[in-house]
Design an enzyme around this catalytic site. Structure first.
Site, PDB file in Angstrom:
ATOM      1  N   ASP A   8       0.810  -1.233   0.000  1.00 41.86           N
ATOM      2  CA  ASP A   8       0.000   0.000   0.000  1.00 41.86           C
ATOM      3  C   ASP A   8       0.845   1.285   0.000  1.00 41.86           C
ATOM      4  O   ASP A   8       1.538   1.571   0.987  1.00 41.86           O
ATOM      5  CB  ASP A   8      -0.912   0.035   1.227  1.00 41.86           C
ATOM      6  N   ASN A  40      -4.120   3.836  -0.981  1.00 40.03           N
ATOM      7  CA  ASN A  40      -3.962   4.960  -0.044  1.00 40.03           C
ATOM      8  C   ASN A  40      -3.102   6.080  -0.618  1.00 40.03           C
ATOM      9  O   ASN A  40      -2.586   6.922   0.126  1.00 40.03           O
ATOM     10  CB  ASN A  40      -3.318   4.480   1.266  1.00 40.03           C
ATOM     11  N   HIS A  68     -10.308   1.093   0.293  1.00 41.07           N
ATOM     12  CA  HIS A  68     -10.325   2.532  -0.031  1.00 41.07           C
ATOM     13  C   HIS A  68     -10.524   2.803  -1.526  1.00 41.07           C
ATOM     14  O   HIS A  68     -10.288   3.924  -1.987  1.00 41.07           O
ATOM     15  CB  HIS A  68      -9.031   3.194   0.458  1.00 41.07           C
ATOM     16  N   HIS A 178      -2.962  -4.358   3.093  1.00 45.72           N
ATOM     17  CA  HIS A 178      -3.935  -3.670   3.966  1.00 45.72           C
ATOM     18  C   HIS A 178      -3.439  -3.378   5.375  1.00 45.72           C
ATOM     19  O   HIS A 178      -3.845  -2.372   5.939  1.00 45.72           O
ATOM     20  CB  HIS A 178      -5.275  -4.423   4.045  1.00 45.72           C
TER      21      HIS A 178
HETATM   22 FE   LIG Z   1      -4.048   0.298   2.805  1.00 47.20          FE
HETATM   23 FE   LIG Z   2      -6.983  -1.379   2.976  1.00 48.88          FE
END
Ligand SMILES: [Fe+2]
Ligand SMILES: [Fe+2]
Length: 271
Positions: A8, A40, A68, A178
């Site tokens: 991420d 993100n 997200h 995540h």
């Molecule tokens: Fe994330």
């Molecule tokens: Fe996530």
């Protein structure tokens, strides 16, 4: 096939580090395929089309999302056009975009990238296990595709390990995203599938999972909804997993972590 998966990317710090390092990594590690989780990238919440284009230009072949996915609304029309951007497979029917993509890889090869989202401690989606099973049934590892990468976007390591063992021998790599913290369990499973519970984030680790530590900690001390979180802006660590596979079988031969820059201890796959 030489594959790099980056976890991420959080905020500007993460974007800057990935866009700066990826072209160099691509050459230094002779990468054939790069997959980046970008859920993100936009101030910690979502991904804008401009940011997606910048990652693709810097050397990413496929971008994945997660819970997200829809935080930036502009991504909805964009994901319908850009098939290299995928969201979890197990969103309900009718959700924009797709949960998988087959990309061409130099040397007349092809790779399938799939993302699914876990259900433990997360928004409840359709069953990720049966969704992945149905997707894999359309392809043959070492036949129609030379590599299969499954990004399991989930909170619980138990659920991620359950996915990995369920598809061991049927995928090249099962990688968790995540949680924004790299796990030290990267390995090749008995059936030949590489696995890591979480790739970690590309972001500033002097933070609470990428967000400024003061405000993020205060959220646990008191419950004031107006305390808005912003990404930490110190130097990011680029975090991910390098995997080398055998094109004939699609199974993994090497799985080595990559951590570059910022505050985590550095490690680089052998060339
Ligand atoms: Fe994330
Ligand atoms: Fe996530």
């Amino acid at each position: 096939m030489r594959i790099l998966f980056l976890g991420d990317v959080v905020g500007r710090a993460g974007r800057d580090a990935v866009e700066r390092e990826l072209p160099r990594l691509r050459a230094a590690l002779a990468l054939d395929l790069v997959v980046v989780n970008a859920e993100n990238a936009s101030h910690g919440f979502g991904l804008s089309p401009e940011m997606a284009r910048a990652f693709l230009a810097a050397g990413a072949d496929v971008l994945t999302l997660g819970n997200h996915a829809w935080d930036r609304k502009e991504i909805i029309p964009f994901i319908e056009q850009e098939k290299r951007l995928i969201r979890p497979l197990n969103y309900p029917p009718g959700t924009p975009g797709k949960g998988s993509v087959v990309v061409e890889v130099p040397g007349n090869r092809r790779a399938l990238v799939v993302q699914a989202m876990g259900r433990l401690f997360m928004e409840l989606l359709d069953d990720p296990f049966r969704a992945i099973q149905a997707e894999l049934a359309k392809h043959r590892l070492g036949g129609t595709v030379q590599a299969i990468i499954i990004d399991i976007h989930a909170e619980a390591t138990s659920e991620k390990q359950a996915v990995a063992h369920s598809f061991d021998g049927l995928a090249s790599l099962v990688i968790g995203t995540h949680t924004h913290v790299p796990s030290a369990d990267h390995r090749i499973l008995a059936g030949g599938t590489a696995f890591q519970s979480d790739a970690g984030m590309c972001g500033d680790y002097d933070s609470v999972i990428g967000m400024q530590k003061g405000a993020a900690a205060l959220r646990f001390w008191r419950k004031v909804p107006s305390e808005r979180l912003a990404p930490a802006e110190g130097e990011a660590t680029v975090c991910g997993l390098f995997v080398e596979t055998d094109d004939a079988t699609g199974l993994a031969k090497r799985a080595e972590p990559l951590r570059l820059g910022g505050t985590l201890s550095p490690t680089m796959p052998a060339p």
